[in-house]
Design a protein around this motif. Structure first.
Motif, PDB file in Angstrom:
ATOM      1  N   ILE A 264     -42.415 -16.377  25.684  1.00 44.81           N
ATOM      2  CA  ILE A 264     -43.512 -16.055  26.610  1.00 44.81           C
ATOM      3  C   ILE A 264     -43.140 -16.421  28.047  1.00 44.81           C
ATOM      4  O   ILE A 264     -43.470 -15.694  28.991  1.00 44.81           O
ATOM      5  N   CYS A 265     -42.437 -17.547  28.221  1.00 42.07           N
ATOM      6  CA  CYS A 265     -42.010 -17.952  29.572  1.00 42.07           C
ATOM      7  C   CYS A 265     -41.096 -16.886  30.179  1.00 42.07           C
ATOM      8  O   CYS A 265     -41.200 -16.565  31.374  1.00 42.07           O
ATOM      9  N   ALA A 266     -40.196 -16.368  29.349  1.00 45.88           N
ATOM     10  CA  ALA A 266     -39.289 -15.333  29.845  1.00 45.88           C
ATOM     11  C   ALA A 266     -40.067 -14.075  30.245  1.00 45.88           C
ATOM     12  O   ALA A 266     -39.776 -13.453  31.279  1.00 45.88           O
ATOM     13  N   VAL A 267     -41.069 -13.719  29.436  1.00 44.31           N
ATOM     14  CA  VAL A 267     -41.887 -12.542  29.748  1.00 44.31           C
ATOM     15  C   VAL A 267     -42.622 -12.744  31.068  1.00 44.31           C
ATOM     16  O   VAL A 267     -42.645 -11.851  31.935  1.00 44.31           O
ATOM     17  N   TRP A 273     -41.458 -11.498  38.612  1.00 44.75           N
ATOM     18  CA  TRP A 273     -40.269 -11.242  39.441  1.00 44.75           C
ATOM     19  C   TRP A 273     -40.052  -9.722  39.638  1.00 44.75           C
ATOM     20  O   TRP A 273     -39.898  -9.237  40.755  1.00 44.75           O
ATOM     21  N   LEU A 274     -40.065  -8.998  38.533  1.00 45.43           N
ATOM     22  CA  LEU A 274     -39.748  -7.573  38.616  1.00 45.43           C
ATOM     23  C   LEU A 274     -40.948  -6.708  38.988  1.00 45.43           C
ATOM     24  O   LEU A 274     -40.853  -5.798  39.806  1.00 45.43           O
ATOM     25  N   LEU A 275     -42.113  -6.991  38.352  1.00 46.62           N
ATOM     26  CA  LEU A 275     -43.291  -6.169  38.608  1.00 46.62           C
ATOM     27  C   LEU A 275     -44.135  -6.692  39.754  1.00 46.62           C
ATOM     28  O   LEU A 275     -44.713  -5.916  40.517  1.00 46.62           O
ATOM     29  N   GLY A 276     -44.227  -8.009  39.866  1.00 41.07           N
ATOM     30  CA  GLY A 276     -45.092  -8.579  40.893  1.00 41.07           C
ATOM     31  C   GLY A 276     -44.425  -8.743  42.233  1.00 41.07           C
ATOM     32  O   GLY A 276     -45.092  -9.044  43.232  1.00 41.07           O
ATOM     33  N   GLY A 277     -43.101  -8.610  42.275  1.00 40.21           N
ATOM     34  CA  GLY A 277     -42.395  -8.718  43.548  1.00 40.21           C
ATOM     35  C   GLY A 277     -42.295 -10.132  44.070  1.00 40.21           C
ATOM     36  O   GLY A 277     -41.975 -10.334  45.250  1.00 40.21           O
ATOM     37  N   GLU A 278     -42.529 -11.131  43.232  1.00 38.03           N
ATOM     38  CA  GLU A 278     -42.423 -12.528  43.679  1.00 38.03           C
ATOM     39  C   GLU A 278     -40.951 -12.922  43.778  1.00 38.03           C
ATOM     40  O   GLU A 278     -40.097 -12.396  43.042  1.00 38.03           O
ATOM     41  N   PRO A 279     -40.625 -13.866  44.711  1.00 35.92           N
ATOM     42  CA  PRO A 279     -39.259 -14.409  44.729  1.00 35.92           C
ATOM     43  C   PRO A 279     -38.936 -15.007  43.361  1.00 35.92           C
ATOM     44  O   PRO A 279     -39.820 -15.558  42.687  1.00 35.92           O
ATOM     45  N   TRP A 280     -37.658 -14.935  42.958  1.00 34.16           N
ATOM     46  CA  TRP A 280     -37.302 -15.368  41.602  1.00 34.16           C
ATOM     47  C   TRP A 280     -37.642 -16.828  41.351  1.00 34.16           C
ATOM     48  O   TRP A 280     -38.039 -17.205  40.233  1.00 34.16           O
ATOM     49  N   LEU A 281     -37.498 -17.689  42.390  1.00 36.38           N
ATOM     50  CA  LEU A 281     -37.782 -19.103  42.189  1.00 36.38           C
ATOM     51  C   LEU A 281     -39.272 -19.340  41.950  1.00 36.38           C
ATOM     52  O   LEU A 281     -39.680 -20.126  41.090  1.00 36.38           O
ATOM     53  N   LYS A 282     -40.098 -18.615  42.725  1.00 36.05           N
ATOM     54  CA  LYS A 282     -41.538 -18.752  42.549  1.00 36.05           C
ATOM     55  C   LYS A 282     -41.955 -18.174  41.192  1.00 36.05           C
ATOM     56  O   LYS A 282     -42.840 -18.704  40.509  1.00 36.05           O
ATOM     57  N   ALA A 283     -41.310 -17.085  40.769  1.00 34.09           N
ATOM     58  CA  ALA A 283     -41.590 -16.518  39.449  1.00 34.09           C
ATOM     59  C   ALA A 283     -41.186 -17.476  38.336  1.00 34.09           C
ATOM     60  O   ALA A 283     -41.865 -17.606  37.314  1.00 34.09           O
TER      61      ALA A 283
END
Length: 965
Positions: A264-267, A273-283
Motif C-alpha cells: 500500500i505504501c508503494a501504491v 508522485w506520478l498522478l499527483g505531481g508531488e516531488p518524489w521526497l514529499k510523495a
C-alpha cells in the motif's frame, strides 16, 4: 589398569550385574576402593561429578533479537526517511522512541536466563564419604569417579549413581526422581529383567535422592552427566523452545501485515508522485505517513501489559507465572498431564481403614494432622470401649520410630522419619493417644529394628507392669508367626478361617490401592530379645490400611476440566494399582478402564497414548514421549510436576507447571508457572485467566486494527482521488499511541465472560484473523472512513462551512514566532491586516512568504482547518469504537457502559489530552499541526459517535440472529 569403557559408548545396565561383576567391570576393589593416583587419572578422564550448564545466549544478542520483527523493520525505515526528509522534524523521534520502548520491554521479559541446570547442581550432594587406599575419608562430591566406594548413612544425600553391595535396612526416598510415594527398600540382589523400570532398581542408589533409613556401601557406576539426574539435565538443555499459540499468531500476523503495508505504501507513493505531481521526497513522506498509520505501534506494549495484568491476577490466586506468553497458552490448553504424588495427592501417607475383631473401621482426615474420627457403619466409636481397636492403634504408635509435629509458622503438620510410621502415629492420636504421653506411659525397653528381609519390626514395652513384645510388619509374614488371635478382647487360637478372613480383608483393601500392615503382640517376660524367640507364638490383633490420599479440592477441579473440554492424564512413577485406584477415586476413569505402565509406551501409537488417561511406572523419557505424542495429535499440553524427574517434560510441554511447596528447585526452574499452594485447582483458575486474557487480547487487536484500517483507507482513498493527505504523520502517531493506547489497555481489564469455563478450548492453530474477525474489522473501519472523508471534502471545497473572512487570531497559532518573522519582513504584528499582509510558515519548514492573495491564504487556512476537524472527529470515533470492541456479539448496552471503570478513566484521559491540543497558544498544537476551532465545530463529535456505535450495534444484531445467540 586397563581403560574403562563405562562412559565411552553406552551405559551399562548395572542392576543386572552382581556386586562382584560390577567390581570387575569397574576395575575397583569393594574393600580397598581406588588408589589416590587412579582416582586422579579417572577424574581427568571423566571430568568432575557435576552437571554441566548449556551455552547461554549473550545479553546483547537477547536485546538485538527484540528487533527481529517485520513491522519493526518498516518502522525503522520510516524513522530514517522521516529524519532525512523533515530536516529536524519530530516524527522520526517519536517513531524511534516507540521502537526502543518495545525492545526494552521484551528484553527484560525474555532476558531471564534459564537456571534449570544450576538448580540441578545445587540439588546434588556437596560431600561424600569414600574409601580410598583402604581408608574411609570425606571428599567433595564433585571429585567422585566411577569405581569409587562410598559409605551411606541415614540422612545422606546420594552423590552419584551406584550399585549397592552391602546394606543394613537401607531405604531411599526417590519420589523426586521416580515418583515413588514412599521410601524404597534397597537390597543387593541382582535384577533379571533387563527392561525393569527405574523405580524398581532396588539394588541401585541414584544421585540427588535421599537415604532415609539404615546404612550401606555402594560402588559408583556413573557420575556427572551420565547419572540418571544428569540425563534429565541433558534433556532439559536440549528441549526445544516453543512459541506459544499467541506468539505464532502474532508472528504470522506481523508478516502478513508487513507485506500489505509495503504494498500500500508503494501504491500511495506512486499515486502522489506520478498522478499527483508531488516531488518524489514529499510523495515518499506520504507513504511513510501511511506506514505509520497502518502499523499498530502500541500492539506489542499492549499485549505485554495485558499479559502482565493476567500475571498479577494469577499471582493473587497462587499461580506464579515466569513467562508472560504462557499465560495465554493456558487458555487453549486441551490436556493437563499431571504427576500423582504431591500434585493430585497430598504426598502424605494417611490411614484410611483399620481391620480388627472381624470388623472394618473407617478413619477420616488426611495427612499428618491429628484431626479425624474413627467410625463403624458411619457411627463414631469410642476406642476405649473396643479393646481390639485400642490394641491395634497402641502397637502402631509404640512400635514406631517416627514423630509428627506442627510447624509454628505455617501450621502444617509434618512427619520426621518413615512416612508410613508417621501416619500410624497420626491414626492413634486421632483416637486420643497423644504420642508423648503414650510413650511415657508405656516406655520402650528394647527393640529389634525393621529389616527388609524380615519385613517387620518389634519393640518391647512395659504395659500395665508387664513386658510386652509389639510387632508390626507385612501381614502375610506376621500371620505365619501367629498362634493366637484377639477378638472382642479375648485371646483364642487362630484358625484357618480367621486367616482366610484376614487375607480376604487385606486383598480387598489392596485392590483399592491401600497398603496394609499387620499388628501382633505377646507377653515378653523372661523371653530374650532375639528374633527367633521374641517373634513367635504371636497374637494377631489387626491391620491398618494407608494411602497417599487425593487432595480434597482435586475432584472439583477435575469436574471443571471436564466442563471446559480439558482432558487430564495421570503420569506417575508409582505402581499401577495405586495410580488406577486414585484415578477412579478422582473420577478420572471408570473401574475397568484400560491403564498402562511406562514400558508399554514405546509400543503404543500416538492415538493410543492420547486415549489412555493413567500411566504408571513412568521414566523421564516416557513422560517426554507422552508429551510429544499428544503434541503430534495437535494437543496443547500443560505438564504438572514437582520432582527432578518431571523437569524434562515440564520443559517440553507447552506449559510446564511446578509445585511451589513440595516442588524441587529443578522443577521450578524448568517450568514456566509455579503453584504457590501446590493446589491442582489453581491450574484450573489459571486456565480461566488464560482464556479471559486471550479474549481481551482479541478485543484490543480488533480495536487497533479496525482503527488502523480506517487511517489507511482514509489516506489511500485520498491518494487515489489526488486529494491532499487528510492527516499528517505526527497526527497519526498521536492517534495510535494516545487515543488508541489507553483504551486498548483498558480492554485488557475488561471483565471475563462468565461462561468461559463452559466452552471448549479454542483450536491451537486458529488464527487471530478469522473470517468474522476480518469482516467486522473492515466494517468498523469502513464506516469511520466514510464519515472522515465526508468531513474532509466538506472543508476543502467551497461550502458554507468555510469562513468568508479570517481573523488574525485564528492564524497566529500557526507560527512558532510571529513577532520575529514579522520583524524580519519589515512589518509589525500590530500593523498586519487580516487579508493584506500575513506571514505563512510552510509545512516543509523551508519557505517564508509575504502573501497578499486572499485565495492562497484561504487555501492554506482551509487545509489546516480541515485536518484539525478530521483529526478531532477521528480521535473521538476511535474512543467510541473502543466501547464497541468490548464484545464481539453482545450489545454494548447489555454489557453496560459502566462495567469497566478502567475504560471510563482511559477515555477520560484521552479526551483531556486531545482537548489540550486545541487550546489557543498550546505548543502541542504546533507540533501536531492543529488549530483552535469554534465551539459549533465540536458538535461534529455527536454524529460521529452515534454513527460509529449505531452501525456496529446493527452489525452485532445481525450476527446474533444469524448465530442464534
Amino acid at each position: 589398569m586397563t581403560e574403562l569403557n563405562t562412559h565411552d559408548n553406552i551405559t551399562e545396565k548395572w542392576f543386572l550385574l552382581t556386586p562382584k561383576e560390577t567390581e570387575e567391570k569397574l576395575q575397583s576393589s569393594l574393600t580397598e576402593g581406588l588408589s589416590s593416583s587412579e582416582s586422579l587419572t579417572r577424574l581427568e578422564k571423566y571430568g568432575p561429578n557435576e552437571l554441566q550448564a548449556g551455552k547461554k545466549t549473550p545479553r546483547w544478542l537477547v536485546f538485538l533479537q527484540q528487533f527481529q520483527d517485520p513491522l519493526i523493520y518498516i518502522l525503522i525505515v520510516s524513522a530514517i526517511i522521516s529524519a532525512v526528509a523533515e530536516h529536524g522534524g519530530h516524527d522520526w523521534i517519536v517513531i524511534a522512541v516507540i521502537i526502543f520502548l518495545n525492545a526494552i520491554i521484551g528484553f527484560f521479559q525474555e532476558g531471564k536466563a534459564d537456571k534449570a541446570i544450576e538448580a540441578l547442581k545445587n540439588y546434588s550432594a556437596p560431600d561424600a564419604q569414600v574409601i580410598r587406599d583402604g581408608k574411609e575419608i570425606s571428599i567433595k562430591a564433585r571429585e567422585l569417579v566411577p569405581g569409587d566406594i562410598i559409605v551411606i548413612h541415614e540422612g545422606d544425600m546420594i552423590p552419584a549413581d551406584g550399585r549397592i553391595f552391602e546394606e543394613k535396612n537401607l531405604k531411599a526416598e526417590e519420589a523426586a526422581l521416580t515418583g515413588e510415594s514412599v521410601p524404597v527398600n534397597k537390597n543387593i540382589n541382582i535384577i533379571e529383567d533387563p527392561e525393569c523400570p527405574l523405580a524398581e532398581h532396588k539394588n541401585m542408589l541414584f544421585s540427588s535422592t535421599l537415604a532415609t533409613y539404615g546404612r550401606g556401601k555402594v560402588i559408583i557406576t556413573e557420575t556427572g552427566m551420565q547419572t540418571e539426574v544428569g540425563k534429565i539435565a541433558t534433556m532439559i538443555s536440549q528441549a526445544e523452545v516453543k512459541l506459544t499459540p499467541l506468539q505464532k499468531n502474532l508472528e504470522d500476523f506481523g508478516k502478513w501485515l508487513g507485506l500489505v503495508i509495503l504494498f500500500i505504501c508503494a501504491v500511495v507513493f506512486l499515486l502522489y508522485w506520478l498522478l499527483g505531481g508531488e516531488p518524489w521526497l514529499k510523495a515518499l513522506l506520504s507513504g511513510v505517513a501511511l506506514a505509520v498509520a497502518a502499523i499498530p505501534e502500541g500492539l506489542p506494549a499492549v499485549v505485554t501489559v495485558c499479559l502482565a495484568i493476567g500475571v498479577t491476577r494469577m499471582s493473587n490466586r497462587n499461580a506464579i507465572v515466569k513467562k508472560l506468553h504462557s499465560v495465554e497458552t493456558l487458555g487453549c490448553t486441551t490436556v493437563i498431564c499431571s504427576d500423582k504424588t504431591g500434585t493430585l495427592t497430598k504426598n502424605e501417607m494417611t490411614v484410611r481403614a483399620i481391620w480388627t475383631g472381624g470388623k472394618m473401621y473407617e478413619v477420616s482426615g488426611s495427612g499428618y494432622e491429628p484431626e479425624g474420627k474413627i467410625t463403624l457403619a458411619d457411627q463414631e466409636v469410642s476406642v476405649a470401649n473396643i479393646p481390639d481397636l485400642e490394641m491395634t492403634l497402641r502397637i502402631g504408635i509404640l512400635c514406631n520410630d517416627a514423630r509428627i509435629n506442627q510447624d509454628e509458622k505455617t501450621g502444617k503438620w509434618n512427619t520426621f522419619g518413615d512416612p508410613t510410621e508417621g501416619c500410624l502415629v497420626t491414626s492413634a492420636w486421632k483416637a486420643g493417644m497423644e504420642p508423648k504421653s503414650t510413650n511415657d506411659k508405656f516406655p520402650r525397653i528394647d527393640e529389634i529394628p525393621f529389616d527388609s528381609t524380615r519385613k517387620r519390626m518389634s519393640s518391647v514395652n512395659e504395659i500395665n507392669g508387664k513386658k510386652m513384645a509389639l510387632i508390626k510388619g507385612a501381614t502375610e509374614i506376621i500371620l505365619d508367626f501367629c498362634k493366637n488371635i484377639q477378638s472382642d478382647g479375648i485371646i483364642r487360637p487362630i484358625t484357618n478361617e480367621d486367616k482366610n478372613q484376614i487375607i480376604k480383608a487385606y486383598e480387598q483393601k489392596a485392590s483399592e490401592a491401600l497398603r496394609g500392615l499387620g499388628f501382633a503382640f505377646r507377653e515378653a517376660e523372661g523371653i530374650p530379645v532375639e528374633i527367633e524367640e521374641l517373634e513367635k507364638d504371636l497374637t494377631f490383633v489387626g491391620m491398618q490400611f494407608m494411602i497417599d490420599p487425593p487432595r480434597d479440592e482435586v475432584k472439583v477441579a477435575m469436574q471443571e476440566c471436564k466442563d471446559a473440554g480439558i482432558g487430564v492424564k495421570m503420569i506417575t512413577g508409582d505402581n499401577l494399582i495405586t495410580a488406577t485406584a486414585i484415578a477412579v477415586e478422582l473420577g478420572m476413569i471408570e473401574k475397568g478402564e484400560i491403564t498402562h505402565e511406562g514400558k508399554d509406551i514405546p509400543n503404543m501409537t500416538d492415538e493410543d497414548i492420547e486415549k489412555c488417561k493413567v500411566y504408571a511406572r513412568v521414566s523421564p523419557e516416557h513422560k517426554q514421549n507422552i508429551v510429544k505424542a499428544l503434541q503430534n495429535r495437535q494437543q496443547i499440553v500443560a505438564m504438572t510436576g514437582d520432582g527432578v524427574n518431571d523437569a524434562p517434560a515440564l520443559k517440553n510441554a507447552n506449559v510446564g507447571v511446578a509445585m511451589g511447596i513440595t516442588g524441587t528447585d529443578v522443577s521450578k526452574e524448568a517450568a514456566v508457572m509455579v503453584l504457590a499452594d501446590d493446589n491442582f485447582a489453581t491450574i484450573v483458575h489459571a486456565v480461566e485467566e488464560g482464556r479471559g486474557i486471550y479474549d481481551n487480547i482479541k478485543k484490543f487487536i480488533q480495536y487497533l486494527l479496525s482503527s488502523n484500517i480506517m487511517e489507511v483507507l482514509v489516506l489511500l482513498i485520498a491518494a487515489i482521488l489526488t486529494l491532499p493527505p487528510p492527516l499528517v504523520a505526527t497526527q497519526l502517531l498521536w492517534i495510535n499511541l494516545v487515543t488508541d493506547g489507553a483504551p486498548a489497555l483498558a480492554l485488557g481489564y475488561d471483565p471475563y465472560d462468565p461462561t468461559l469455563m463452559k466452552q471448549q478450548p479454542r483450536p491451537y492453530n486458529e488464527p487471530i484473523l478469522t473470517k468474522n474477525f476480518v469482516i467486522q474489522m473492515f466494517f468498523r473501519g469502513g464506516v469511520k472512513t466514510i464519515v472522515i472523508l465526508g468531513i474532509f471534502l466538506l472543508y476543502i471545497y467551497p461550502t458554507a462551512l468555510q469562513p468568508t473572512e479570517m481573523h488574525y487570531e485564528d492564524l497566529v497559532y500557526l507560527y512558532e514566532n510571529v513577532d520575529g518573522i514579522a520583524e524580519t519582513l519589515g512589518a509589525t504584528v500590530e500593523g498586519l491586516s487580516d487579508l493584506e499582509l500575513l506571514v505563512i510558515k510552510y509545512e516543509d519548514h523551508s519557505t517564508l512568504s509575504l502573501l497578499s492573495s486572499q485565495e492562497l491564504l484561504l487555501d492554506r487556512y482551509v487545509m489546516w482547518h480541515a485536518r484539525s476537524v478530521c483529526f478531532l472527529a477521528m480521535m473521538f470515533g476511535e474512543m467510541a469504537n473502543a466501547f464497541n470492541c468490548r464484545s464481539e456479539y453482545s450489545s454494548l448496552f447489555k454489557i453496560g457502559l459502566f462495567t469497566n471503570k478502567i475504560m471510563l478513566y482511559a477515555v477520560g484521559i484521552s479526551t483531556i489530552l486531545t482537548i489540550a491540543l486545541y487550546i489557543p497558544g498550546s505548543p502541542l498544537g504546533l507540533i501536531f499541526k492543529v488549530i483552535p476551532m469554534p465551539f459549533l465545530e465540536w458538535l461534529w463529535l455527536i454524529p460521529m459517535i452515534i454513527i460509529v456505535i449505531g452501525s456496529v450495534e446493527l452489525m452485532k444484531l445481525f450476527y446474533r440472529k444469524k448465530l442464534n445467540l
